[in-house]
Write an enzyme that holds these catalytic residues in place. Structure first.
Site, PDB file in Angstrom:
ATOM      1  N   ASP A 175       0.850  -1.191   0.000  1.00 32.81           N
ATOM      2  CA  ASP A 175       0.000   0.000   0.000  1.00 32.81           C
ATOM      3  C   ASP A 175       0.887   1.242   0.000  1.00 32.81           C
ATOM      4  O   ASP A 175       2.052   1.173   0.413  1.00 32.81           O
ATOM      5  CB  ASP A 175      -0.904   0.000   1.238  1.00 32.81           C
ATOM      6  CG  ASP A 175      -2.159   0.833   1.068  1.00 32.81           C
ATOM      7  OD1 ASP A 175      -3.261   0.261   1.029  1.00 32.81           O
ATOM      8  OD2 ASP A 175      -2.038   2.076   0.959  1.00 32.81           O
ATOM      9  N   CYS A 209      -6.539  -5.112  -4.532  1.00 32.03           N
ATOM     10  CA  CYS A 209      -7.628  -4.249  -4.064  1.00 32.03           C
ATOM     11  C   CYS A 209      -7.305  -2.766  -4.181  1.00 32.03           C
ATOM     12  O   CYS A 209      -8.169  -1.930  -3.898  1.00 32.03           O
ATOM     13  CB  CYS A 209      -7.963  -4.564  -2.604  1.00 32.03           C
ATOM     14  SG  CYS A 209      -8.665  -6.204  -2.334  1.00 32.03           S
ATOM     15  N   SER A 243     -15.592  -4.224 -10.728  1.00 37.99           N
ATOM     16  CA  SER A 243     -16.736  -3.533 -10.144  1.00 37.99           C
ATOM     17  C   SER A 243     -17.923  -3.791 -11.047  1.00 37.99           C
ATOM     18  O   SER A 243     -17.765  -4.037 -12.254  1.00 37.99           O
ATOM     19  CB  SER A 243     -16.473  -2.026 -10.063  1.00 37.99           C
ATOM     20  OG  SER A 243     -17.673  -1.307  -9.820  1.00 37.99           O
ATOM     21  N   TYR A 293     -13.722   5.236 -14.479  1.00 38.58           N
ATOM     22  CA  TYR A 293     -13.778   4.107 -13.550  1.00 38.58           C
ATOM     23  C   TYR A 293     -14.286   2.846 -14.241  1.00 38.58           C
ATOM     24  O   TYR A 293     -13.691   1.769 -14.111  1.00 38.58           O
ATOM     25  CB  TYR A 293     -14.680   4.470 -12.371  1.00 38.58           C
ATOM     26  CG  TYR A 293     -14.744   3.433 -11.285  1.00 38.58           C
ATOM     27  CD1 TYR A 293     -13.636   3.164 -10.479  1.00 38.58           C
ATOM     28  CD2 TYR A 293     -15.919   2.722 -11.037  1.00 38.58           C
ATOM     29  CE1 TYR A 293     -13.691   2.218  -9.460  1.00 38.58           C
ATOM     30  CE2 TYR A 293     -15.984   1.778 -10.027  1.00 38.58           C
ATOM     31  CZ  TYR A 293     -14.869   1.524  -9.247  1.00 38.58           C
ATOM     32  OH  TYR A 293     -14.922   0.576  -8.249  1.00 38.58           O
ATOM     33  N   PHE A 343     -20.243  -1.274  -1.556  1.00 34.49           N
ATOM     34  CA  PHE A 343     -19.757  -1.778  -0.267  1.00 34.49           C
ATOM     35  C   PHE A 343     -19.471  -0.628   0.697  1.00 34.49           C
ATOM     36  O   PHE A 343     -19.141   0.483   0.283  1.00 34.49           O
ATOM     37  CB  PHE A 343     -18.487  -2.605  -0.471  1.00 34.49           C
ATOM     38  CG  PHE A 343     -18.762  -4.043  -0.796  1.00 34.49           C
ATOM     39  CD1 PHE A 343     -18.430  -5.047   0.098  1.00 34.49           C
ATOM     40  CD2 PHE A 343     -19.379  -4.400  -1.982  1.00 34.49           C
ATOM     41  CE1 PHE A 343     -18.705  -6.377  -0.187  1.00 34.49           C
ATOM     42  CE2 PHE A 343     -19.651  -5.724  -2.285  1.00 34.49           C
ATOM     43  CZ  PHE A 343     -19.316  -6.715  -1.379  1.00 34.49           C
TER      44      PHE A 343
END
Length: 251
Positions: free
Chosen positions: A36, A84, A146, A159, A192
């Protein structure tokens, strides 16, 4: 493949779906390295789960290769990679301020699509070094798309394009890596309750949840994590995209 013998890297593991995955995997006795950019939150989560952290820019090949090398050194190898890391920008193709800024579109593609591929391609190299399981399995890559890839809303051109690319590379990548014993799967989440959504007013969250047919609520990041864990252990799942959305079809 079993969770209790899994050596996993999780990008975006400092928050949201990635953090939930890292924590759930660790609770099932997997060894986890978080990749990350958040050098504050990342080490904290890694400490909580007894794992490792490497500050990583998924769009940079040197940064990712360094992270892969460190993860292999810390864990003794990599058997699972969960992607992710990602961003979501809401900008119309033409809005009040004119055309969609090209740098914003490129940044979304770079992080969500190119970043996922960058991690996958280099993690796959490490996985090919693993001793195969009895069925030939050496590893699994789990990417995050997604439902916007299929029915993106206004303001989601960048996106949806990035996530559509993740969907599109799932099958060919699985075919590319089949002879190496590495599977490739993609999860396409709906709405989510990640930190981004959790920051919205309660009435907005309620309205979003009401659009979900059943159950009429926001998704719990743990549900994503549990699906990722199932994919690791279900060796016949390969080259497929799984929608995790409560039957939501955005309009």
């Amino acid at each position: 493949m079993k969770l209790d013998t899994t050596l996993a890297i999780v990008t975006g593991g400092a928050s949201g779906l990635g953090e939930a995955t890292a924590r759930h995997f660790a609770s099932r006795r997997a060894v986890v390295t978080i990749l990350d950019r958040d050098a504050n939150r990342g080490p904290q989560v890694a400490h909580d789960i007894g794992g490792h952290f490497v500050e990583t820019d998924v769009t940079d090949d040197v940064s990712v290769q360094t992270a892969i090398d460190q993860a292999c050194a810390q864990m003794g190898g990599i058997t699972t990679a969960v992607n992710c890391a990602g961003i979501a920008l809401g900008i119309k193709t033409v809005g009040r301020d004119g055309a969609h800024p090209l740098p914003a579109f490129q940044k979304t593609i770079d992080i969500n699509l190119v970043g996922s591929f960058n991690i996958a391609r280099l993690a796959a190299v490490a996985m090919t070094q693993n001793t195969p399981e009895p069925d030939g399995a050496r590893g699994v890559i789990i990417n995050t798309a997604s439902i916007a890839a299929f029915d993106g809303q206004k303001g989601q051109a960048a996106y949806a394009a990035s996530k559509g690319g993740v969907v599109g590379m799932t099958l060919p990548m699985a075919r590319d890596l089949a002879s190496s014993g590495v599977r490739v799967m993609t999860i396409a989440p709906g709405i989510f309750k990640t930190p981004m959504l959790a920051g919205l007013p309660e009435d907005v969250q309620t309205a979003l949840a009401a659009d979900v047919p059943n159950p009429a609520r926001l998704g719990d990041p743990l549900e994503y994590a549990r699906l990722a864990a199932f994919i690791v252990e279900m060796g016949y799942l390969n080259g497929e995209v799984i929608r995790l959305d409560g039957a939501l079809r955005m309009r």
